[in-house]
Each structure stands twice: as structure tokens, then as C-alpha cells.
Design a protein around this motif. Structure first.
Motif, PDB file in Angstrom:
ATOM      1  N   ASP A  11      84.632 122.955 133.558  1.00 38.60           N
ATOM      2  CA  ASP A  11      84.996 122.121 134.708  1.00 38.60           C
ATOM      3  C   ASP A  11      86.408 121.576 134.588  1.00 38.60           C
ATOM      4  O   ASP A  11      87.039 121.255 135.581  1.00 38.60           O
ATOM      5  CB  ASP A  11      83.968 121.010 134.987  1.00 38.60           C
ATOM      6  CG  ASP A  11      83.401 120.422 133.731  1.00 38.60           C
ATOM      7  OD1 ASP A  11      83.913 120.743 132.651  1.00 38.60           O
ATOM      8  OD2 ASP A  11      82.447 119.634 133.831  1.00 38.60           O
ATOM      9  N   MET A  19      82.499 123.112 141.311  1.00 38.24           N
ATOM     10  CA  MET A  19      81.266 122.629 140.670  1.00 38.24           C
ATOM     11  C   MET A  19      80.099 122.633 141.660  1.00 38.24           C
ATOM     12  O   MET A  19      78.982 122.974 141.305  1.00 38.24           O
ATOM     13  CB  MET A  19      81.455 121.207 140.136  1.00 38.24           C
ATOM     14  CG  MET A  19      82.392 121.108 138.969  1.00 38.24           C
ATOM     15  SD  MET A  19      81.914 122.191 137.613  1.00 38.24           S
ATOM     16  CE  MET A  19      83.273 123.307 137.651  1.00 38.24           C
ATOM     17  N   PHE A  48      76.776 124.663 141.154  1.00 37.72           N
ATOM     18  CA  PHE A  48      75.533 123.891 141.179  1.00 37.72           C
ATOM     19  C   PHE A  48      74.566 124.500 142.184  1.00 37.72           C
ATOM     20  O   PHE A  48      73.401 124.731 141.896  1.00 37.72           O
ATOM     21  CB  PHE A  48      75.855 122.441 141.561  1.00 37.72           C
ATOM     22  CG  PHE A  48      74.645 121.564 141.725  1.00 37.72           C
ATOM     23  CD1 PHE A  48      74.182 120.801 140.663  1.00 37.72           C
ATOM     24  CD2 PHE A  48      73.966 121.502 142.936  1.00 37.72           C
ATOM     25  CE1 PHE A  48      73.061 119.992 140.816  1.00 37.72           C
ATOM     26  CE2 PHE A  48      72.850 120.702 143.087  1.00 37.72           C
ATOM     27  CZ  PHE A  48      72.402 119.946 142.026  1.00 37.72           C
ATOM     28  N   MET A  49      75.113 124.813 143.366  1.00 39.87           N
ATOM     29  CA  MET A  49      74.260 125.319 144.426  1.00 39.87           C
ATOM     30  C   MET A  49      73.693 126.687 144.073  1.00 39.87           C
ATOM     31  O   MET A  49      72.512 126.954 144.317  1.00 39.87           O
ATOM     32  CB  MET A  49      75.068 125.417 145.707  1.00 39.87           C
ATOM     33  CG  MET A  49      74.212 125.497 146.919  1.00 39.87           C
ATOM     34  SD  MET A  49      75.168 125.022 148.330  1.00 39.87           S
ATOM     35  CE  MET A  49      74.786 126.332 149.403  1.00 39.87           C
ATOM     36  N   GLU A 103      73.048 127.842 141.179  1.00 33.69           N
ATOM     37  CA  GLU A 103      72.011 127.706 140.153  1.00 33.69           C
ATOM     38  C   GLU A 103      70.768 127.006 140.704  1.00 33.69           C
ATOM     39  O   GLU A 103      69.637 127.390 140.399  1.00 33.69           O
ATOM     40  CB  GLU A 103      72.572 126.937 138.956  1.00 33.69           C
ATOM     41  CG  GLU A 103      72.099 127.553 137.662  1.00 33.69           C
ATOM     42  CD  GLU A 103      72.852 127.035 136.457  1.00 33.69           C
ATOM     43  OE1 GLU A 103      74.089 127.176 136.448  1.00 33.69           O
ATOM     44  OE2 GLU A 103      72.195 126.531 135.539  1.00 33.69           O
ATOM     45  N   ALA A 104      71.000 125.977 141.543  1.00 36.66           N
ATOM     46  CA  ALA A 104      69.854 125.272 142.132  1.00 36.66           C
ATOM     47  C   ALA A 104      69.066 126.214 143.039  1.00 36.66           C
ATOM     48  O   ALA A 104      67.837 126.238 143.005  1.00 36.66           O
ATOM     49  CB  ALA A 104      70.349 124.056 142.914  1.00 36.66           C
ATOM     50  N   ASN A 105      69.783 127.034 143.808  1.00 31.23           N
ATOM     51  CA  ASN A 105      69.096 127.982 144.696  1.00 31.23           C
ATOM     52  C   ASN A 105      68.292 128.988 143.898  1.00 31.23           C
ATOM     53  O   ASN A 105      67.177 129.344 144.279  1.00 31.23           O
ATOM     54  CB  ASN A 105      70.105 128.718 145.579  1.00 31.23           C
ATOM     55  CG  ASN A 105      70.455 127.913 146.804  1.00 31.23           C
ATOM     56  OD1 ASN A 105      69.678 127.073 147.247  1.00 31.23           O
ATOM     57  ND2 ASN A 105      71.626 128.155 147.348  1.00 31.23           N
ATOM     58  N   LEU A 118      71.707 121.606 135.636  1.00 28.25           N
ATOM     59  CA  LEU A 118      72.130 121.094 136.947  1.00 28.25           C
ATOM     60  C   LEU A 118      72.793 119.731 136.793  1.00 28.25           C
ATOM     61  O   LEU A 118      73.791 119.435 137.449  1.00 28.25           O
ATOM     62  CB  LEU A 118      70.934 121.023 137.899  1.00 28.25           C
ATOM     63  CG  LEU A 118      70.400 122.388 138.360  1.00 28.25           C
ATOM     64  CD1 LEU A 118      69.180 122.210 139.249  1.00 28.25           C
ATOM     65  CD2 LEU A 118      71.472 123.183 139.104  1.00 28.25           C
ATOM     66  N   PHE A 149      76.455 119.724 135.532  1.00 20.29           N
ATOM     67  CA  PHE A 149      77.504 120.026 136.508  1.00 20.29           C
ATOM     68  C   PHE A 149      78.142 118.741 137.030  1.00 20.29           C
ATOM     69  O   PHE A 149      79.157 118.776 137.713  1.00 20.29           O
ATOM     70  CB  PHE A 149      76.946 120.836 137.686  1.00 20.29           C
ATOM     71  CG  PHE A 149      76.812 122.299 137.396  1.00 20.29           C
ATOM     72  CD1 PHE A 149      77.932 123.083 137.223  1.00 20.29           C
ATOM     73  CD2 PHE A 149      75.562 122.877 137.270  1.00 20.29           C
ATOM     74  CE1 PHE A 149      77.811 124.445 136.945  1.00 20.29           C
ATOM     75  CE2 PHE A 149      75.436 124.232 136.998  1.00 20.29           C
ATOM     76  CZ  PHE A 149      76.557 125.014 136.831  1.00 20.29           C
ATOM     77  N   GLY A 152      79.709 116.335 135.462  1.00 20.58           N
ATOM     78  CA  GLY A 152      80.994 115.903 134.928  1.00 20.58           C
ATOM     79  C   GLY A 152      81.213 116.326 133.496  1.00 20.58           C
ATOM     80  O   GLY A 152      80.303 116.778 132.812  1.00 20.58           O
ATOM     81  N   GLU A 196      76.211 111.229 144.045  1.00 20.99           N
ATOM     82  CA  GLU A 196      76.275 112.484 144.810  1.00 20.99           C
ATOM     83  C   GLU A 196      75.037 113.340 144.602  1.00 20.99           C
ATOM     84  O   GLU A 196      74.838 114.331 145.286  1.00 20.99           O
ATOM     85  CB  GLU A 196      77.493 113.304 144.379  1.00 20.99           C
ATOM     86  CG  GLU A 196      78.815 112.676 144.766  1.00 20.99           C
ATOM     87  CD  GLU A 196      79.990 113.524 144.295  1.00 20.99           C
ATOM     88  OE1 GLU A 196      79.763 114.540 143.613  1.00 20.99           O
ATOM     89  OE2 GLU A 196      81.124 113.155 144.621  1.00 20.99           O
ATOM     90  N   LEU A 197      74.204 112.965 143.636  1.00 19.14           N
ATOM     91  CA  LEU A 197      73.088 113.827 143.239  1.00 19.14           C
ATOM     92  C   LEU A 197      72.105 114.128 144.380  1.00 19.14           C
ATOM     93  O   LEU A 197      71.745 115.291 144.579  1.00 19.14           O
ATOM     94  CB  LEU A 197      72.367 113.214 142.036  1.00 19.14           C
ATOM     95  CG  LEU A 197      71.350 114.108 141.337  1.00 19.14           C
ATOM     96  CD1 LEU A 197      72.017 115.347 140.766  1.00 19.14           C
ATOM     97  CD2 LEU A 197      70.636 113.346 140.231  1.00 19.14           C
ATOM     98  N   ARG A 251      73.631 116.714 146.590  1.00 17.25           N
ATOM     99  CA  ARG A 251      73.641 118.036 145.960  1.00 17.25           C
ATOM    100  C   ARG A 251      72.252 118.664 146.005  1.00 17.25           C
ATOM    101  O   ARG A 251      72.102 119.848 146.284  1.00 17.25           O
ATOM    102  CB  ARG A 251      74.059 117.917 144.497  1.00 17.25           C
ATOM    103  CG  ARG A 251      75.523 117.649 144.320  1.00 17.25           C
ATOM    104  CD  ARG A 251      75.858 117.685 142.841  1.00 17.25           C
ATOM    105  NE  ARG A 251      77.287 117.581 142.629  1.00 17.25           N
ATOM    106  CZ  ARG A 251      77.927 118.127 141.604  1.00 17.25           C
ATOM    107  NH1 ARG A 251      77.246 118.802 140.714  1.00 17.25           N
ATOM    108  NH2 ARG A 251      79.213 117.991 141.490  1.00 17.25           N
ATOM    109  N   ALA A 252      71.246 117.849 145.711  1.00 20.94           N
ATOM    110  CA  ALA A 252      69.881 118.383 145.695  1.00 20.94           C
ATOM    111  C   ALA A 252      69.482 118.873 147.082  1.00 20.94           C
ATOM    112  O   ALA A 252      68.799 119.885 147.217  1.00 20.94           O
ATOM    113  CB  ALA A 252      68.909 117.310 145.202  1.00 20.94           C
ATOM    114  N   LEU A 299      71.370 120.273 149.168  1.00 22.06           N
ATOM    115  CA  LEU A 299      71.970 121.587 149.410  1.00 22.06           C
ATOM    116  C   LEU A 299      70.973 122.691 149.069  1.00 22.06           C
ATOM    117  O   LEU A 299      70.933 123.744 149.695  1.00 22.06           O
ATOM    118  CB  LEU A 299      73.219 121.773 148.553  1.00 22.06           C
ATOM    119  CG  LEU A 299      74.503 121.093 148.989  1.00 22.06           C
ATOM    120  CD1 LEU A 299      75.601 121.368 147.975  1.00 22.06           C
ATOM    121  CD2 LEU A 299      74.930 121.595 150.349  1.00 22.06           C
TER     122      LEU A 299
END
Lengths: 332, 195
Positions: A126, A136, A140-141, A143-145, B85, B88, B90, B102-103, B106-107, B109
């Protein structure tokens, strides 16, 4: 925008530039690379790029036909695409500007959608991205997806497993482990609809009531379990043996329409059922009568019609004396 | 949210105390199911109720059960997903704390209808933070304490993390040493490809 703002120059040191644009490139007017941001240097992987010509390091993908940085600036300074000559897999997107004065050129590059591949290929962290970069969030997206998709796939498999088990349960007679009435009906309908020839044995136990009355229901249940074992043992994997009533059974035999073979199967089953069944020190004795029909004896085989005919054959067998099999002739 | 917590609780109890104990907890709760699906919905309050039964069976406080579950969520070597997750968020633990606000976004998304609670971070002083976590699920604050504890460890930071006792949903975090230990390695690229 006022004239004063429009003319304002923002002096930015090399370090600040690196922080704001870690993938920038400064070139002289002739396209020689003078400076590069730290992340870009990392991606170029130790290649001696400082002093090199732009076109020896980068291949221009768009605008088409452009080769030098001058071509790019003349035609599409607002948005262009490059690949690295040493790692053609990773695409770069960029924007450029000729700097005032000596004609030096500033390019800022980014990975675009190739970010995920680039991160793996170059081991980026990062710290390699500007704080304002959405890198990031994209990672993140992705990996989350992937996690959510994996979870949904697992859920689907588990639900499918539960559905198959429930269906199996709905078609099984719990006492004998044979198929039940509903399953037998489905089998008959399917075979009739497909036009597959088959034989059908309709089997009714003899003397079962006596066993129940004299030795009790546990003995009766044990006899039924034994009948289940015998019918399973006497049928092939593609056959369907079902308990369709209290002591009434059917065996559906796809592809078996030879009258001799069907009669011998019926006799074999009757023979097995007539063997004494020991239960808690007592002996249970039963027999069975069997009615036989063949789908090929019917012009348009129909499940209900076949079952009714098999029932008539069974009635005939019972009438002729216990422990017999009777086959219904054509049009019977 | 109940579904996610129930599935996590199931994983934690089964991994740590064995499947029979989990089955005992479910039976004692009067539930007809013993497995929970994170993508399905369950009655609000089920998670708090089941955690209380688990705590009774284990002879521990429900707060301790939730906290340990939060730690397990991050440290369980078989499921690196949550830890990855969160990382990511920081480069360092304080960056990570700042990313907490922000979590939920992000979730969302990834799962549009996920109902993560709103998190608010206040910087009380140098290396002193207060996190406010409002949720109708009582245990959630303790889960967050467990997650924060495990993440501080992951980043190699030494911290004091305490939840208030009044159920106000406030967590005090004091970072005593940012570089107490070497942070656990974190590669941005997912192990084994895209995810």
C-alpha cells in the motif's frame, strides 16, 4: 477562473511529486527519461531507465501508430495506453503535459484494471500507492467479492444437498427402505412418457395378516423389513422396488418384457419370501401372490391403466391359490 | 448481521470446544438448527441469545465469549479472509483505526444489504482513541474489542483496549508502542490468485 489563478504556478519538489504521483515520468523534449516515480521504478524492475529513450522502455498501445512520447503528446496527451517492453502483460494508462519553459514532458501513469495482476507480479504494497489512489478499495473489493462468491457457492451446495436428501426422504418408505407409492407412480409415468418398454410385478403378501394377528405388530414390521431386503436383493440397480400399500409391493423392471424371464423373476421372489423368517424365537411364514403385466401389451401404456391391469392379474393369482404368479395376456 | 455473528460463533465454538459442545448449546437454546448460513437471515436477537447460552455452558461471561470469537475471526489460520480484508485498511495500526469509519462502506461494496454498524473514531490525544459502535446486537462491541486486539497484534502494536461497562458501545484504545513487534507479513496480492 480568474486570470491570476489561471497563471498561478505550483512549484513542487521531487519528493512531493513522488508522493502525489508515485508513477510519474519526467522526460526531456526529445523523449529521454530524466526522472521516474518510485513505484514506476519498482515496476521497471531495476531496468536502467534514467537516460533511456521513452520508446525503448514503453510500447504505445493507443493512440495507434504512435511510437515516441512526442507522437503521444501531439495526439492524445489527455489519455493514452502503454505496455512495458519487458513485461507486456501489464497495461498502463496515462495522462501527460508539456511543462512550461524548456519543453520537458510530465507523464502520470496508473495500472487501471490491470492493478490486481500488477500487485501480484511486482509485489507492490500500500505504500506504493498515493493515499488518494483507490487501489486499496479495488483490491479490497476484488477479494471481498471472491469471498462472497465462495460463500454463495458453498451455500448453494449445502442447500442442494439438503434438497436431494429431502427428495430422497419423500420418495422412500421408512420401514422397508424401498421406494414409496409416490416414487412408483413417478417411475411409471416417466417410463410411459418416454416409451421405454418395461415389466411390472404387483406383489401382495399372503398370510401377513395372520403373522400380525398371532405374533403382533413388531413381528409384522420385521417381516416387512425382510421383504424389503429380499426385493432389494432380487432387483437390479435400474429397477424400482416400492411398497405401495400395507403389504402390497411393486417391482418395475425397465427393459424386461420377456414373459418367461418375468415369470421366473416372480417365482424366484416368491421362493425367497416363502423361506421361514425367525423373529424372537418364533417363526413367521408368509408367501406372496404376483400379478405381472408388460407395457408392450398396451397400445398406449398409461400408469393408471397398467396398475389396474396388474391388480387384476394379482387378483387372478390369488384366486388360483396362494403363492402364484399370473401374467395378464394381451388386451387383458 | 445476526447471520454473520451466528456463523462466526458456530465456527469459534466448534473449532475451540468441539462440535458436540456446539450441538449442546443449540439444543439448550431450543433451536431446531445447528448450522447457520452467513448469507441467510435469522430472527433479530438470536445471536445475543445463543452467545449467552454458550457462555452459560462454558461457565464464562458472555463478554469473554464474544471477545474470544472476535480474536478467532482474525487469527483462525484456516480462514484468512477477515484478517486480509481488514489489513487493506492501512499500513500501520493507527492507519487501520482511521479506516474503521470506512469499513461499513467497503463492506457494502461487496454485499449491498450488509448491515454493519456505523463506527465512529475520535482521536482523544496522541495515540489515544475512542471508537463508538452503535448496534442493536449487544455482543457486537465485544466482538470489535476482540478484532481490535487481534489486529493490534497482527500489526505488531502494543495496545490497551477496553470497552465501557455501561453498554454505551464505546471502546478506548491506547497505543503504547506502535512497533512493539514485527508486523505479520501482508501481501496485497491474494494467495492463490484473484481471491
Amino acid at each position: 477562473m480568474s486570470a491570476a489563478f489561471a497563471k498561478a504556478h505550483v512549484p513542487l519538489g521531487v519528493e512531493a511529486l513522488a508522493r502525489f504521483m508515485p508513477m510519474h515520468l519526467v522526460l526531456d523534449a526529445a523523449g529521454q527519461i530524466l526522472a521516474a516515480g518510485p513505484t514506476l521504478l519498482r515496476v521497471l524492475d531495476g531496468q536502467p531507465v534514467l537516460g533511456a529513450q521513452f520508446e525503448s522502455v514503453f510500447e504505445v498501445r493507443s493512440p495507434g501508430g504512435a511510437i515516441t512520447v512526442g507522437d503521444v503528446m501531439d495526439r492524445a496527451a489527455h489519455r493514452f495506453r502503454l505496455t512495458l517492453r519487458n513485461r507486456a502483460r501489464v497495461g498502463l494508462r496515462g495522462v501527460g503535459q508539456r511543462l512550461p519553459g524548456d519543453g520537458r514532458i510530465l507523464l502520470n501513469l496508473s495500472f487501471g484494471i490491470d492493478l490486481i495482476a500488477a500487485v501480484g507480479e511486482f509485489g507492490l504494497t500500500d505504500g506504493d500507492f498515493a493515499a488518494t489512489d483507490l487501489a486499496m478499495e479495488l483490491l479490497f473489493m476484488a477479494e471481498a467479492n471472491a469471498s462472497v462468491t465462495r460463500e454463495l457457492r458453498g451455500l448453494n451446495l449445502r442447500l442442494e444437498g439438503a434438497r436431494v436428501a429431502a427428495e430422497e426422504e419423500a420418495l422412500t418408505d421408512p420401514l422397508t427402505g424401498l421406494r414409496n407409492r409416490r416414487a412408483a407412480d413417478l417411475w411409471l409415468e416417466r417410463l410411459c412418457a418416454a416409451g421405454t418398454p418395461f415389466g411390472l410385478l404387483n406383489l401382495d403378501l399372503d398370510y401377513f395378516k395372520q403373522v400380525n394377528d398371532s405374533l403382533g405388530h413388531p413381528a409384522g414390521d420385521f417381516v416387512l423389513e425382510t421383504v424389503g431386503r429380499i426385493l432389494r436383493a432380487q432387483s437390479r440397480a435400474e429397477d424400482c422396488a416400492a411398497r405401495i400399500g400395507g403389504d402390497e409391493f411393486v417391482v418395475i423392471l425397465p427393459g424386461r418384457t420377456d414373459p418367461g424371464i418375468l415369470a421366473s423373476i416372480a417365482r424366484r421372489i416368491i421362493g425367497q419370501l416363502q423361506k421361514p423368517i425367525p423373529f424372537e424365537g418364533k417363526i413367521c411364514r408368509i408367501s406372496a401372490s404376483v400379478g405381472i403385466v408388460r407395457s408392450v401389451d398396451f397400445a398406449r401404456p398409461d400408469a393408471a391403466e397398467l396398475l389396474a391391469a396388474a391388480d387384476r392379474a394379482l387378483y387372478g393369482a390369488k384366486h388360483a391359490g396362494r403363492g402364484r404368479a399370473l401374467q395378464l395376456g394381451v388386451g387383458g | 448481521m445476526d447471520a454473520l455473528l451466528l456463523r462466526s460463533l458456530q465456527g469459534y465454538v466448534c473449532d475451540t470446544f468441539g462440535v458436540p459442545l456446539w450441538q449442546a448449546v443449540c439444543r439448550r437454546s431450543g433451536l431446531t438448527v445447528e448450522t447457520f448460513e452467513p448469507m441467510l437471515r435469522y430472527d433479530p436477537g438470536t445471536a445475543d441469545r445463543l452467545a449467552q447460552v454458550a457462555a452459560d455452558v462454558l461457565g464464562r461471561s458472555v463478554e469473554a465469549v464474544w471477545e474470544d470469537m472476535g480474536i478467532h475471526l482474525v487469527t483462525n489460520p484456516r480462514h484468512q479472509g477477515v484478517r486480509r480484508l481488514l489489513r487493506f485498511g492501512g499500513i500501520g495500526f493507527t492507519d487501520f483505526l482511521h479506516s474503521l469509519e470506512e469499513l461499513p462502506g467497503r463492506a457494502r461494496l461487496a454485499v449491498a444489504d450488509i448491515d454493519l454498524p456505523d463506527l465512529q473514531l475520535d482521536e482523544l490525544g496522541p495515540d489515544r482513541f475512542e471508537i463508538c459502535c452503535q448496534s442493536r446486537i449487544k455482543g457486537l462491541v465485544r466482538v470489535l474489542v476482540g478484532i481490535l486486539t487481534a489486529m493490534a497484534d497482527d500489526y505488531g502494536s502494543l495496545c490497551l483496549i477496553e470497552a465501557d461497562d455501561q453498554g454505551l458501545g464505546r471502546i478506548q484504545v491506547q497505543v503504547l508502542d506502535r512497533f512493539h513487534n514485527t508486523a505479520r507479513r501482508f501481501d496485497l496480492a491474494a494467495p492463490g490468485g484473484a481471491g
